[in-house]
Design a protein around this motif. Structure first.
Motif, PDB file in Angstrom:
ATOM      1  N   LYS A   5      -7.139  11.102 -38.430  1.00 56.67           N
ATOM      2  CA  LYS A   5      -5.782  11.239 -38.970  1.00 56.67           C
ATOM      3  C   LYS A   5      -4.900  11.740 -37.852  1.00 56.67           C
ATOM      4  O   LYS A   5      -5.219  12.753 -37.218  1.00 56.67           O
ATOM      5  CB  LYS A   5      -5.735  12.210 -40.138  1.00 56.67           C
ATOM      6  CG  LYS A   5      -4.307  12.386 -40.674  1.00 56.67           C
ATOM      7  CD  LYS A   5      -4.233  13.444 -41.755  1.00 56.67           C
ATOM      8  CE  LYS A   5      -2.832  13.548 -42.309  1.00 56.67           C
ATOM      9  NZ  LYS A   5      -1.844  14.072 -41.390  1.00 56.67           N
ATOM     10  N   ASP A   6      -3.805  11.015 -37.605  1.00 55.73           N
ATOM     11  CA  ASP A   6      -2.870  11.370 -36.532  1.00 55.73           C
ATOM     12  C   ASP A   6      -3.601  11.631 -35.209  1.00 55.73           C
ATOM     13  O   ASP A   6      -3.303  12.572 -34.485  1.00 55.73           O
ATOM     14  CB  ASP A   6      -2.012  12.575 -36.938  1.00 55.73           C
ATOM     15  CG  ASP A   6      -1.146  12.266 -38.162  1.00 55.73           C
ATOM     16  OD1 ASP A   6      -0.731  11.095 -38.315  1.00 55.73           O
ATOM     17  OD2 ASP A   6      -0.903  13.183 -38.972  1.00 55.73           O
ATOM     18  N   GLY A   7      -4.623  10.789 -34.940  1.00 56.67           N
ATOM     19  CA  GLY A   7      -5.341  10.838 -33.673  1.00 56.67           C
ATOM     20  C   GLY A   7      -6.465  11.856 -33.582  1.00 56.67           C
ATOM     21  O   GLY A   7      -7.175  11.919 -32.582  1.00 56.67           O
ATOM     22  N   LYS A   8      -6.676  12.664 -34.642  1.00 55.50           N
ATOM     23  CA  LYS A   8      -7.731  13.695 -34.598  1.00 55.50           C
ATOM     24  C   LYS A   8      -8.792  13.387 -35.649  1.00 55.50           C
ATOM     25  O   LYS A   8      -8.461  12.980 -36.767  1.00 55.50           O
ATOM     26  CB  LYS A   8      -7.124  15.071 -34.893  1.00 55.50           C
ATOM     27  CG  LYS A   8      -6.137  15.493 -33.836  1.00 55.50           C
ATOM     28  CD  LYS A   8      -5.549  16.852 -34.159  1.00 55.50           C
ATOM     29  CE  LYS A   8      -4.548  17.208 -33.079  1.00 55.50           C
ATOM     30  NZ  LYS A   8      -3.397  17.922 -33.575  1.00 55.50           N
ATOM     31  N   PRO A   9     -10.080  13.597 -35.303  1.00 54.54           N
ATOM     32  CA  PRO A   9     -11.145  13.331 -36.281  1.00 54.54           C
ATOM     33  C   PRO A   9     -10.949  14.155 -37.556  1.00 54.54           C
ATOM     34  O   PRO A   9     -10.568  15.327 -37.492  1.00 54.54           O
ATOM     35  CB  PRO A   9     -12.421  13.759 -35.560  1.00 54.54           C
ATOM     36  CG  PRO A   9     -12.082  13.694 -34.102  1.00 54.54           C
ATOM     37  CD  PRO A   9     -10.624  14.042 -34.011  1.00 54.54           C
ATOM     38  N   ILE A  10     -11.204  13.532 -38.702  1.00 54.82           N
ATOM     39  CA  ILE A  10     -11.117  14.222 -39.986  1.00 54.82           C
ATOM     40  C   ILE A  10     -12.356  15.090 -40.131  1.00 54.82           C
ATOM     41  O   ILE A  10     -13.471  14.666 -39.842  1.00 54.82           O
ATOM     42  CB  ILE A  10     -11.017  13.206 -41.146  1.00 54.82           C
ATOM     43  CG1 ILE A  10      -9.692  12.439 -41.036  1.00 54.82           C
ATOM     44  CG2 ILE A  10     -11.144  13.902 -42.491  1.00 54.82           C
ATOM     45  CD1 ILE A  10      -9.550  11.305 -42.036  1.00 54.82           C
TER      46      ILE A  10
ATOM     47  N   ILE B 193       1.257  16.131 -49.661  1.00 56.80           N
ATOM     48  CA  ILE B 193       2.188  15.628 -48.642  1.00 56.80           C
ATOM     49  C   ILE B 193       1.550  15.714 -47.251  1.00 56.80           C
ATOM     50  O   ILE B 193       1.773  14.855 -46.403  1.00 56.80           O
ATOM     51  CB  ILE B 193       3.519  16.421 -48.696  1.00 56.80           C
ATOM     52  CG1 ILE B 193       4.249  16.132 -50.017  1.00 56.80           C
ATOM     53  CG2 ILE B 193       4.411  16.092 -47.521  1.00 56.80           C
ATOM     54  CD1 ILE B 193       4.763  14.726 -50.195  1.00 56.80           C
ATOM     55  N   ASP B 194       0.718  16.733 -47.024  1.00 52.76           N
ATOM     56  CA  ASP B 194       0.053  16.905 -45.723  1.00 52.76           C
ATOM     57  C   ASP B 194      -0.865  15.736 -45.382  1.00 52.76           C
ATOM     58  O   ASP B 194      -1.228  15.547 -44.221  1.00 52.76           O
ATOM     59  CB  ASP B 194      -0.787  18.200 -45.689  1.00 52.76           C
ATOM     60  CG  ASP B 194       0.083  19.442 -45.742  1.00 52.76           C
ATOM     61  OD1 ASP B 194       1.302  19.337 -45.492  1.00 52.76           O
ATOM     62  OD2 ASP B 194      -0.461  20.519 -46.043  1.00 52.76           O
ATOM     63  N   ASP B 195      -1.282  14.977 -46.391  1.00 54.53           N
ATOM     64  CA  ASP B 195      -2.178  13.840 -46.148  1.00 54.53           C
ATOM     65  C   ASP B 195      -1.433  12.599 -45.681  1.00 54.53           C
ATOM     66  O   ASP B 195      -2.049  11.623 -45.280  1.00 54.53           O
ATOM     67  CB  ASP B 195      -2.988  13.520 -47.406  1.00 54.53           C
ATOM     68  CG  ASP B 195      -3.920  14.657 -47.770  1.00 54.53           C
ATOM     69  OD1 ASP B 195      -4.596  15.168 -46.863  1.00 54.53           O
ATOM     70  OD2 ASP B 195      -3.954  15.036 -48.954  1.00 54.53           O
ATOM     71  N   GLY B 196      -0.111  12.623 -45.732  1.00 57.71           N
ATOM     72  CA  GLY B 196       0.659  11.498 -45.219  1.00 57.71           C
ATOM     73  C   GLY B 196       0.498  11.414 -43.714  1.00 57.71           C
ATOM     74  O   GLY B 196       0.359  12.427 -43.034  1.00 57.71           O
ATOM     75  N   GLY B 197       0.476  10.212 -43.189  1.00 61.55           N
ATOM     76  CA  GLY B 197       0.363  10.051 -41.741  1.00 61.55           C
ATOM     77  C   GLY B 197      -0.330   8.764 -41.366  1.00 61.55           C
ATOM     78  O   GLY B 197      -0.557   7.882 -42.197  1.00 61.55           O
TER      79      GLY B 197
ATOM     80  N   SER C 204      -1.996   3.537 -42.833  1.00 64.56           N
ATOM     81  CA  SER C 204      -1.179   4.722 -43.041  1.00 64.56           C
ATOM     82  C   SER C 204      -1.123   5.113 -44.504  1.00 64.56           C
ATOM     83  O   SER C 204      -1.392   4.312 -45.395  1.00 64.56           O
ATOM     84  CB  SER C 204       0.230   4.507 -42.487  1.00 64.56           C
ATOM     85  OG  SER C 204       0.803   3.345 -43.002  1.00 64.56           O
ATOM     86  N   VAL C 205      -0.769   6.397 -44.741  1.00 65.47           N
ATOM     87  CA  VAL C 205      -0.573   6.947 -46.084  1.00 65.47           C
ATOM     88  C   VAL C 205       0.856   7.457 -46.156  1.00 65.47           C
ATOM     89  O   VAL C 205       1.276   8.276 -45.330  1.00 65.47           O
ATOM     90  CB  VAL C 205      -1.568   8.097 -46.372  1.00 65.47           C
ATOM     91  CG1 VAL C 205      -1.243   8.759 -47.703  1.00 65.47           C
ATOM     92  CG2 VAL C 205      -3.005   7.605 -46.355  1.00 65.47           C
TER      93      VAL C 205
END
Length: 174
Positions: free
Chosen positions: A118-123, A148-152, A170-171
């Protein structure tokens, strides 16, 4: 010719740009921006191997931004496709807060490793917010209760012996 299309609803005044691997694509004879009503398109007149990668349609105004992301893989006749081969790509979604969403990725053969970012970083795979399901060569990421934090911008990366293949999605929130 390849055409990418994005339907944008909910705002009256906004600007739209297209990006390739996070760099803005300037409209030209090779990359044409068009729109009809609320459908915005990027037309790639001729496709070449260097056109492979992540494409993003970004709509923005003074209130905020929204985007949709996808991946284009270019297969060259006579050349082996990049391994591992993704056969089912996860799709971008627009959801409401509190909803559950899932993303599915299938590969032709089992990769050495498959990572969700997510946004370039491993979940964080130990987080209770997510479920990671593997069924043969089918991999599923579930976000149980979206905030909302899960958007990206998200990406799934399949790593093989010599190469890696990725797919972006994307979300967004209503």
């Amino acid at each position: 010719m390849v055409t990418l299309a994005c339907r944008i609803i909910g705002a009256e005044h906004f600007d739209v740009i297209w990006l390739h691997n996070n760099k803005e694509i300037k409209p030209s004879k090779d990359f044409q921006y068009t729109n009809e009503a609320n459908i915005y398109k990027l037309q790639i007149v001729e496709i070449f191997p260097e056109d492979a990668g992540t494409y993003t349609c970004e709509a923005f105004n003074d209130v905020g931004e929204s985007f949709s992301t996808c991946t284009i893989n270019v297969l060259v006749p006579g050349e082996e496709p990049k391994q591992p081969v993704i056969t089912k790509f996860p799709s971008s979604v627009t959801i409401q807060e509190g909803e559950r969403c899932q993303f599915i990725c299938e590969t032709q053969e089992e990769p050495l490793k498959l990572t969700w970012l997510k946004d370039g970083k491993p979940i964080n795979e130990s987080s209770t917010k997510y479920s990671f399901i593997k069924d043969g060569n089918r991999y599923t990421l579930v976000i149980k209760n979206c905030s909302i934090d899960d958007g990206g911008q998200y990406q799934v990366k399949a790593i093989g012996k010599k190469n890696e293949t990725s797919s972006a999605f994307s979300v967004n929130f209503d």
